[in-house]
Design a protein around this motif. Structure first.
Motif, PDB file in Angstrom:
ATOM      1  N   LEU A  18       0.865  -1.194  -0.042  1.00 24.28           N
ATOM      2  CA  LEU A  18       0.086   0.120  -0.002  1.00 24.28           C
ATOM      3  C   LEU A  18       0.814   1.208  -0.082  1.00 24.28           C
ATOM      4  O   LEU A  18       0.705   2.086  -0.865  1.00 24.28           O
ATOM      5  N   VAL A  19       1.797   1.135   0.978  1.00 22.96           N
ATOM      6  CA  VAL A  19       2.894   2.367   0.785  1.00 22.96           C
ATOM      7  C   VAL A  19       3.307   2.852  -0.699  1.00 22.96           C
ATOM      8  O   VAL A  19       3.522   3.864  -1.033  1.00 22.96           O
ATOM      9  N   ALA A  20       3.745   1.401  -1.226  1.00 20.37           N
ATOM     10  CA  ALA A  20       4.487   1.515  -2.661  1.00 20.37           C
ATOM     11  C   ALA A  20       3.517   2.182  -3.497  1.00 20.37           C
ATOM     12  O   ALA A  20       3.527   3.075  -4.465  1.00 20.37           O
ATOM     13  N   LEU A  21       2.094   1.466  -3.367  1.00 20.68           N
ATOM     14  CA  LEU A  21       1.170   2.091  -4.295  1.00 20.68           C
ATOM     15  C   LEU A  21       0.698   3.249  -4.136  1.00 20.68           C
ATOM     16  O   LEU A  21       0.577   4.116  -5.262  1.00 20.68           O
ATOM     17  N   LEU A  22       0.479   4.029  -3.005  1.00 23.14           N
ATOM     18  CA  LEU A  22       0.111   5.224  -2.893  1.00 23.14           C
ATOM     19  C   LEU A  22       1.216   6.281  -3.173  1.00 23.14           C
ATOM     20  O   LEU A  22       0.914   7.323  -3.384  1.00 23.14           O
ATOM     21  N   GLY A  23       2.582   5.595  -3.095  1.00 26.40           N
ATOM     22  CA  GLY A  23       3.846   6.571  -3.415  1.00 26.40           C
ATOM     23  C   GLY A  23       3.607   7.018  -5.151  1.00 26.40           C
ATOM     24  O   GLY A  23       4.285   7.837  -5.535  1.00 26.40           O
ATOM     25  N   LEU A  24       2.805   6.239  -5.562  1.00 25.90           N
ATOM     26  CA  LEU A  24       2.715   6.517  -7.214  1.00 25.90           C
ATOM     27  C   LEU A  24       1.533   7.534  -7.403  1.00 25.90           C
ATOM     28  O   LEU A  24       1.380   8.168  -8.548  1.00 25.90           O
ATOM     29  N   VAL A  25       0.862   7.951  -6.413  1.00 28.28           N
ATOM     30  CA  VAL A  25      -0.259   8.886  -6.647  1.00 28.28           C
ATOM     31  C   VAL A  25       0.536  10.273  -6.361  1.00 28.28           C
ATOM     32  O   VAL A  25       0.930  10.624  -5.175  1.00 28.28           O
ATOM     33  N   GLU A  26       0.098  11.441  -7.260  1.00 31.98           N
ATOM     34  CA  GLU A  26       0.989  12.653  -7.016  1.00 31.98           C
ATOM     35  C   GLU A  26       0.311  13.320  -5.869  1.00 31.98           C
ATOM     36  O   GLU A  26       1.043  13.897  -5.377  1.00 31.98           O
ATOM     37  N   ASP A  27      -1.024  13.356  -5.738  1.00 30.56           N
ATOM     38  CA  ASP A  27      -1.174  14.389  -4.176  1.00 30.56           C
ATOM     39  C   ASP A  27      -1.542  13.396  -3.070  1.00 30.56           C
ATOM     40  O   ASP A  27      -1.943  13.957  -2.294  1.00 30.56           O
ATOM     41  N   ILE A  28      -0.872  12.198  -3.105  1.00 32.21           N
ATOM     42  CA  ILE A  28      -0.946  11.646  -1.772  1.00 32.21           C
ATOM     43  C   ILE A  28       0.698  11.277  -1.243  1.00 32.21           C
ATOM     44  O   ILE A  28       1.346  10.954  -2.023  1.00 32.21           O
ATOM     45  N   GLU A  29       0.900  11.604  -0.106  1.00 30.48           N
ATOM     46  CA  GLU A  29       2.040  11.410   0.490  1.00 30.48           C
ATOM     47  C   GLU A  29       1.913  10.320   1.788  1.00 30.48           C
ATOM     48  O   GLU A  29       0.972  10.830   2.741  1.00 30.48           O
ATOM     49  N   VAL A  30       2.436   9.114   1.689  1.00 32.54           N
ATOM     50  CA  VAL A  30       2.598   8.333   2.938  1.00 32.54           C
ATOM     51  C   VAL A  30       3.627   8.875   4.005  1.00 32.54           C
ATOM     52  O   VAL A  30       4.474   8.851   3.551  1.00 32.54           O
ATOM     53  N   VAL A  31       3.225   9.469   5.156  1.00 35.82           N
ATOM     54  CA  VAL A  31       3.990   9.878   6.136  1.00 35.82           C
ATOM     55  C   VAL A  31       4.781   8.790   7.267  1.00 35.82           C
ATOM     56  O   VAL A  31       5.413   9.065   7.767  1.00 35.82           O
ATOM     57  N   ALA A  32       3.761   7.883   7.358  1.00 36.55           N
ATOM     58  CA  ALA A  32       3.939   6.852   8.185  1.00 36.55           C
ATOM     59  C   ALA A  32       3.183   5.465   8.100  1.00 36.55           C
ATOM     60  O   ALA A  32       2.345   5.564   7.434  1.00 36.55           O
ATOM     61  N   ASP A  33       3.695   4.342   8.696  1.00 33.02           N
ATOM     62  CA  ASP A  33       2.919   3.061   8.627  1.00 33.02           C
ATOM     63  C   ASP A  33       3.155   2.562   9.734  1.00 33.02           C
ATOM     64  O   ASP A  33       4.045   2.581  10.462  1.00 33.02           O
TER      65      ASP A  33
END
Length: 215
Positions: A18-33
């Protein structure tokens, strides 16, 4: 605007995916898991987070209780459930705990990203299977209730809130109640003012909390 997201899932492979997947979305930043609810609560005290993408079945502290604590301690942080389970009890528990939406793990990147954007805007998003169960729950209810709706709501305003909780749009509500969309908007504005709701997600939580809707 960039949406800052925390991913919470006890399965490491799923979490990293999920972290890798969302990292490909321009307006979403995963800041922690995090791997459980306790870790998520601890990390929320350290990071600026807009939304938590929350699994339900986890050790130490499950997703429902974690959602409840997050909404109490961090009212500015929204929770979007992403889980394998779409049974009535899981859906109802998550929504009563304060979740803004409910997706299953069948969702793809585009659907998850769209749901995160909707949740960030205060809107509710449900997976198709979840919406079907909510609508089915509505149709199982008695058409009329003997007690008065809470908080001074009229019977029609209560009906509109119930349909909002079922994921219905304004045109769908208008069709279901045989009224105009303008009338639907009036009922929504009046109901929101009475219950202190800012958006449809607030209204959905209110409907479940007060028993207007009960899957």
């Amino acid at each position: 605007m960039t949406i800052r997201v925390m991913v919470v899932d006890d399965q490491q492979i799923m979490r990293e995916g999920l972290v890798a997947l969302l990292g490909l979305v321009e307006d979403i930043e995963v800041v922690a898991d995090a791997g459980d609810g306790e870790q998520a609560l601890a990390l929320l005290a350290e990071h600026e987070v807009d939304l938590v993408l929350m699994d339900l079945r986890m050790p130490v502290l499950d997703g429902v209780e974690a959602t409840r604590r997050i909404t109490e301690r961090f009212p500015g942080v929204g929770v979007l459930v992403l889980t394998t389970y779409a049974d009535d009890e899981s859906i109802a528990d998550a929504l009563r705990a304060g979740a803004r939406g409910y997706l299953t793990k069948e969702a793809g990147r585009a659907e998850i990203a769209a749901a995160l954007r909707a949740a960030a805007a205060g809107q509710s998003t449900f997976a198709p299977a979840v919406s079907q169960r909510l609508v089915a729950a509505l149709t199982r209810q008695e058409p009329a209730k003997p007690h008065r709706p809470p908080d001074g709501l009229t019977a029609r305003e209560a009906e509109v809130l119930t349909l909002i909780a079922g994921g219905r749009s304004n045109p769908e509500i208008a069709a279901a109640l045989f009224i105009s969309e303008a009338t639907v908007k009036t009922h929504i504005n009046n109901a929101f003012a009475k219950i202190g709701a800012r958006n449809r997600a607030d209204a959905t939580r209110y409907a479940y909390r007060t028993g207007l809707t009960a899957p």
